[in-house]
Write an enzyme that holds these catalytic residues in place. Structure first.
Site, PDB file in Angstrom:
ATOM      1  N   LYS A  35     -11.697   9.302  10.954  1.00  0.00           N
ATOM      2  CA  LYS A  35     -12.990   9.391  11.832  1.00  0.00           C
ATOM      3  C   LYS A  35     -13.171  10.761  11.962  1.00  0.00           C
ATOM      4  CE  LYS A  35     -13.828   6.388  14.973  1.00  0.00           C
ATOM      5  NZ  LYS A  35     -13.624   5.390  15.880  1.00  0.00           N
TER       6      LYS A  35
ATOM      7  N   ARG B  63     -12.090   8.285  21.525  1.00  0.00           N
ATOM      8  CA  ARG B  63     -12.054   7.112  20.328  1.00  0.00           C
ATOM      9  C   ARG B  63     -10.678   7.367  19.426  1.00  0.00           C
ATOM     10  NH1 ARG B  63     -17.297   4.826  19.114  1.00  0.00           N
ATOM     11  NH2 ARG B  63     -18.920   5.927  20.344  1.00  0.00           N
TER      12      ARG B  63
ATOM     13  N   GLY C  61     -11.278  -2.326  15.058  1.00  0.00           N
ATOM     14  CA  GLY C  61     -11.131  -3.074  16.120  1.00  0.00           C
ATOM     15  C   GLY C  61      -9.579  -3.118  16.615  1.00  0.00           C
TER      16      GLY C  61
ATOM     17  N   MET D   1      -7.604  -0.684  17.658  1.00  0.00           N
ATOM     18  CA  MET D   1      -7.192   0.376  18.680  1.00  0.00           C
ATOM     19  C   MET D   1      -8.437   0.636  19.708  1.00  0.00           C
ATOM     20  SD  MET D   1      -4.656   2.985  16.385  1.00  0.00           S
ATOM     21  CE  MET D   1      -6.029   3.210  15.314  1.00  0.00           C
TER      22      MET D   1
ATOM     23  N   ARG E 103     -17.348   6.049   7.064  1.00  0.00           N
ATOM     24  CA  ARG E 103     -16.284   5.800   6.464  1.00  0.00           C
ATOM     25  C   ARG E 103     -16.581   4.977   5.239  1.00  0.00           C
ATOM     26  NH1 ARG E 103     -13.852   2.071  11.475  1.00  0.00           N
ATOM     27  NH2 ARG E 103     -15.282   0.307  11.080  1.00  0.00           N
TER      28      ARG E 103
ATOM     29  N   HIS F  54     -16.551  -8.118  15.261  1.00  0.00           N
ATOM     30  CA  HIS F  54     -14.955  -8.186  14.817  1.00  0.00           C
ATOM     31  C   HIS F  54     -14.949  -9.216  13.674  1.00  0.00           C
ATOM     32  CE1 HIS F  54     -10.946  -9.252  15.482  1.00  0.00           C
ATOM     33  NE2 HIS F  54     -10.751  -8.010  15.445  1.00  0.00           N
TER      34      HIS F  54
ATOM     35  N   SER G 102      13.116  -9.890 -21.447  1.00  0.00           N
ATOM     36  CA  SER G 102      11.874 -10.058 -20.333  1.00  0.00           C
ATOM     37  C   SER G 102      12.679 -10.229 -19.024  1.00  0.00           C
ATOM     38  CB  SER G 102      11.248 -11.523 -20.574  1.00  0.00           C
ATOM     39  OG  SER G 102      10.407 -11.634 -19.742  1.00  0.00           O
TER      40      SER G 102
ATOM     41  N   CYS H 142       8.361 -11.369 -16.173  1.00  0.00           N
ATOM     42  CA  CYS H 142       7.928 -12.824 -16.077  1.00  0.00           C
ATOM     43  C   CYS H 142       8.118 -13.335 -14.681  1.00  0.00           C
ATOM     44  CB  CYS H 142       8.440 -13.706 -17.261  1.00  0.00           C
ATOM     45  SG  CYS H 142      10.200 -13.681 -17.206  1.00  0.00           S
TER      46      CYS H 142
ATOM     47  N   TYR I  86       4.542  -5.194 -21.302  1.00  0.00           N
ATOM     48  CA  TYR I  86       3.659  -6.325 -20.865  1.00  0.00           C
ATOM     49  C   TYR I  86       4.328  -6.911 -19.565  1.00  0.00           C
ATOM     50  CZ  TYR I  86       7.065  -9.980 -22.255  1.00  0.00           C
ATOM     51  OH  TYR I  86       8.052 -10.709 -22.613  1.00  0.00           O
TER      52      TYR I  86
END
Length: 894
Positions: free
Chosen positions: A31, A101, A110, A112, A354, A470, A779, A846, A866
């Site tokens: 902020k 704030r 919401g 704080m 934001r 909220h 694997s 895996c 992978y």
């Protein structure tokens, strides 16, 4: 006291001086950094200053004391605000009022605390009334300040304030706060002050400087409230980041009908559509919008319903300016923005911007469209979408053809559908969800204290609040379906019921929510598989061009394999053959094999299983159409297949021609004290090689059959589980190779294949160079590797692992996200040792970690070829693998 005398604790913004910029979020919080940035690019921002996150860190490290020098810096910064606005803090004629704030480096909506109108007292309220020529506005502001300060700083339950206000409105016969006069607010203020003194034992503070330091301390303390701690845990936000505090000159949206307050997004956060999306309230302050106390109005006339007045109609000049500002912000930040604004006498002021929270569907659309608009490139678009959020797109929605009984309708606050039993408190939602029940959390309105219940619930229903309340914001961030503002539904907490249209739903009865339409239904409604958008396919295509690692699926049934292919799997990385033996037609033969007294008896039973296994593998090979299929030979201990009840024991005894007592003795003989470390995996194949021979024969016969049938040869990869030594793998490999050659000779044909091992024991990692001499691939079975490395049972550790995470012993649950320092070190070592022996060694994973985005990033770092995960996680893994290749820089906003 702080010994660092040159530390700068306070950064100013607005009125021609901006000490910070957007990239300083770590120090100034999101902020504060963005307020400075907006002021720097010429947008209308009331002047103020930010107390840095380093003060928060000092505050908690020094018994909740502020550092030396902070008071002087704050006084100097406040004096600069006074000069800029022409008012004095605490002055009884022209009082400066400020907001206080919170502002963490990442958005925590919401979680704080905030205090508005700070600086009012019994004297300055009269000055505000005179200078504004509006006594009603001044006393309304004072009652708001007492309520917020009393709740946030002094710890008085906010419901106590509401009771007093409701009593006054009842006496006056009015419903809306705006209908009360200045004399009414006098009465409310007197009641508030009397109640605060009764609750706290002290009069409400009148010294503005005492008020300011009390509010600053309260914001820092809100960083450690239970709701903030829970939110940080759910969103992987470190506790040591701290929060900043922003002190800013007040601008007032509650001075009359030419004033307003609102929240908007530069694109629709639910769908991603490029439209200004939001709500506002005339003659109100910001908390009225986000708290859901009054029902807001739309910004655009196109979105206005009968009886609603859009901002475009009520304040057209301000609406035009808001459109201009939102375009500037989106171009500057190159992302969808969440904006808070106030209008004071037709002048627009920006209070926050934001990167906006959004659904997965919106995240996809915004990323793709911004890339196509040229705001960002394709790499940045791929970075922008949080892979874990794709889960929101991969689950059922309501079947449009299914019968349903409508209870009521509200706002479609967060898309998706959910069914569950109605519960009326967050605690009950959490408790029942922990027992495995699906719950719908029903509230009049939610508050930050409900965060744990919202997370536990399948869906959330509120009867108050708008699309930016909220409940709506938090539900969208969590991916929970949510219906807000269902004002036609009456909720009674005492009787634990909700009622509408002559219908009553009691606690424990089933509700269904459609968060995409805002509809609420009685009972369960059938659901269907999701249809993925074109944006999904586009982003996946971009991701596939960027990633290095392949993505396979863990699958052993045709349905699983088809789902995996639909989501883009490039083969099967784990086929667990043991799951195939539990079919009723097969389990008897399996149990005969286990109970057999000798090899001949076992081979007879295995001969009955061979056709089943061959058919299983043929189905998978057909679906995977020439892609690699890794088949793990039998892994679990044999006792898992044994009968338990008397009826099943009798069936086995009858099939084998044995008496019940002999069967019971055999079952006792096979019991193990610690089967996870017992006679399982390759140990079974070495002591009973005929088991693995049957499976290998089934694999190769199936591969040859599919090759002949389709002309497209499968690529079987035979995986030997639980290897600890190179000799174990050498013996197992020889058996597989011998079986393969025998099958090929019989068929006068052959297929290419590989033999490898599942690395799931620490010793296998430590001696991987020797094991690699007999392996075509490794694997990593990270489920068991985590158990054996950490000495934890994944079946039992859940009882205490949350405490370990809360206390910082583990950063995350090691069964969810790979333990880099322990398990990760073993994986890295095995990769390096294995490839030192065999440079072409194929490496994969895996375990469940193969579908965890953070773990996939690690696997990319150590060079795996992978990852393999559950079918529904395949898109998640594809995107995470691309981000691993890119380094995953940039914000992920879904």
């Amino acid at each position: 006291m702080n010994t660092i005398t040159d530390t700068k604790w306070v950064y100013r913004f607005g009125a021609g001086r901006n000490d910070g910029r957007a990239e300083m979020k770590n120090l100034l919080g999101g902020k504060g950094a963005n307020l400075a940035e907006m002021a720097a690019i010429g947008l209308p921002v009331p002047p103020g200053f930010t107390i840095t996150t380093e003060v928060c860190t000092h505050y908690y490290a020094n018994a909740r004391n502020f550092p030396a020098g902070l008071d002087a810096e704050v006084r100097a910064a406040l004096a600069a605000i006074e000069t800029a606005v022409g008012k004095k803090f605490g002055d009884r004629h022209q009082p400066l009022l400020v907001s206080v704030r919170s502002g963490a480096r990442v958005s925590m909506p919401g979680m704080m605390d905030t205090v508005l109108n700070l600086g009012l007292n019994d004297l300055t309220v009269e000055g505000l009334a005179t200078s504004s020529n509006d006594a009603r506005f001044a006393w309304d502001s004072y009652r708001r300040f007492i309520q917020m300060y009393g709740s946030v700083v002094l710890g008085v339950d906010h419901h106590r304030f509401e009771e007093i206000l409701d009593h006054v409105k009842f006496d006056k016969g009015v419903i809306e706060d705006t209908a009360l006069l200045a004399t009414d607010w006098h009465r409310v203020v007197a009641g508030y002050k009397e109640m605060v003194e009764a609750e706290t034992g002290a009069a409400f503070p009148q010294d503005p400087w005492a008020q300011l330091w009390g509010a600053v301390g309260a914001v820092f303390q809100s960083w450690m409230t239970q709701r903030a701690v829970t939110y940080r845990r759910l969103h992987d936000i470190p506790a040591d980041w701290g929060t900043a505090v922003n002190v800013q000159a007040m601008v007032f949206g509650n001075m009359g009908n030419d004033c307003a307050t609102g929240v908007c997004f530069t694109r629709d956060p639910s769908t991603g559509q490029k439209v200004l999306y939001g709500e506002f309230l005339v003659n109100a302050q910001g908390e009225d919008v986000v708290a859901g106390i009054r029902t807001p109005q739309p910004l655009s006339s196109a979105n206005a319903k009968p009886g609603e007045t859009a901002m475009e109609a009520a304040l057209p000049d301000v609406y035009a300016e808001l459109l201009r500002v939102q375009a500037v912000l989106e171009k500057h930040y190159r992302d969808m923005q969440d904006i808070e604004f106030t209008v004071q006498r037709r002048q627009l002021y920006m209070l926050q911007t934001r990167n906006g929270k959004r659904t997965a569907a919106a995240s996809l659309r915004i990323a793709v469209e911004m890339a196509e608009e040229g705001l960002i490139d394709r790499k940045e678009a791929v970075r922008r979408v949080n892979p874990a959020a794709l889960d929101q797109l991969l689950h059922p929605t309501l079947d449009p053809k299914a019968p349903r009984t409508l209870l009521g309708k509200g706002l479609p606050a967060s898309p998706g559908a959910a069914s569950g039993i109605a519960v009326f408190s967050a605690d009950e939602a959490e408790a029942r969800a922990q027992k495995g029940e699906s719950v719908i959390l029903v509230r009049i309105e939610t508050s930050p204290e409900d965060i744990h219940g919202m997370h536990a619930a399948r869906g959330i229903l509120t009867t108050r609040g708008g699309m930016t309340s909220h409940a709506a914001v938090v539900a969208r961030g969590m991916g929970r379906p949510c219906v807000c503002g269902a004002s036609g539904i009456a909720v009674d907490y005492d009787s634990r019921t909700l009622m509408a249209s002559g219908k009553t739903v009691r606690a424990g009865e089933t509700l269904t929510l459609d968060g995409s339409t805002g509809e609420v239904f009685v009972g369960s409604v059938a659901m269907i598989e999701p249809a993925l958008s074109g944006d999904f396919s586009t982003l996946m295509e971009w991701a596939d061009t960027l990633r290095r690692m392949k993505v396979r699926a863990n699958a052993e049934t045709p349905d699983d394999a088809e789902t995996a292919r639909k989501f883009g799997a490039e083969g099967i990385g784990l086929c667990r053959t043991e799951h195939m033996f539990f079919d009723p037609d097969r389990i008897i033969a399996m149990r005969e094999m286990i109970m057999a007294a000798d090899e001949a008896g076992r081979r007879r039973a295995l001969a009955r299983l061979l056709p089943y296994q061959r058919e299983d593998f043929q189905k998978l090979f057909r679906i995977m159409a020439g892609l690699p299929v890794t088949i793990r030979l039998l892994d679990p201990p044999l006792h898992e297949f044994l009968p338990h009840g008397e009826q099943e024991l009798a069936e086995v005894a009858d099939a084998l021609g044995m008496d019940m007592e002999a069967i019971r003795r055999r079952a006792v003989d096979l019991e193990e004290a610690n089967p996870m470390l017992g006679h399982r995996g390759c140990r079974l194949g070495i002591t009973f090689p005929e088991i693995n021979e049957m499976q290998a024969r089934a694999i190769f016969e199936a591969a040859l059959a599919v090759k002949k049938e389709t002309g497209n040869a499968p690529i079987p990869e035979v995986m030997i589980p639980l290897v600890a030594t190179s000799r174990e793998l050498a013996l197992a490999r020889a058996m597989v190779v011998n079986t393969a050659e025998a099958v090929f000779a019989e068929a006068h044909d052959r297929v290419e294949y590989q033999v490898g091992t599942m690395i799931e024991l620490p010793r296998a990692c430590l001696t991987a160079d020797g094991i690699a001499a007999h392996a075509d691939f490794f694997s990593f079975g990270t489920n068991d590797l985590t158990q054996t490395c950490l000495g934890l049972s994944r079946d039992d550790a859940g009882k205490f692992l949350p405490t370990y995470v809360d206390k910082g012993i583990f950063e995350k649950d090691p069964f969810v996200s790979v333990d880099r320092d322990g398990v990760g070190t073993l994986v890295r070592m095995a990769c390096e040792k294995g490839r030192a022996t065999r440079p072409e060694l194929k490496l994969g994973v895996c375990g469940e970690h193969g579908g965890d985005p953070a773990s996939i990033g690690f696997f990319g770092e150590v060079g795996l070829d992978y990852v393999s995960c559950s079918p529904y996680r395949v898109p998640v893994a594809r995107l995470a693998a691309a981000q691993a290749a890119l380094g995953a820089g940039g914000d992920r906003t879904a």
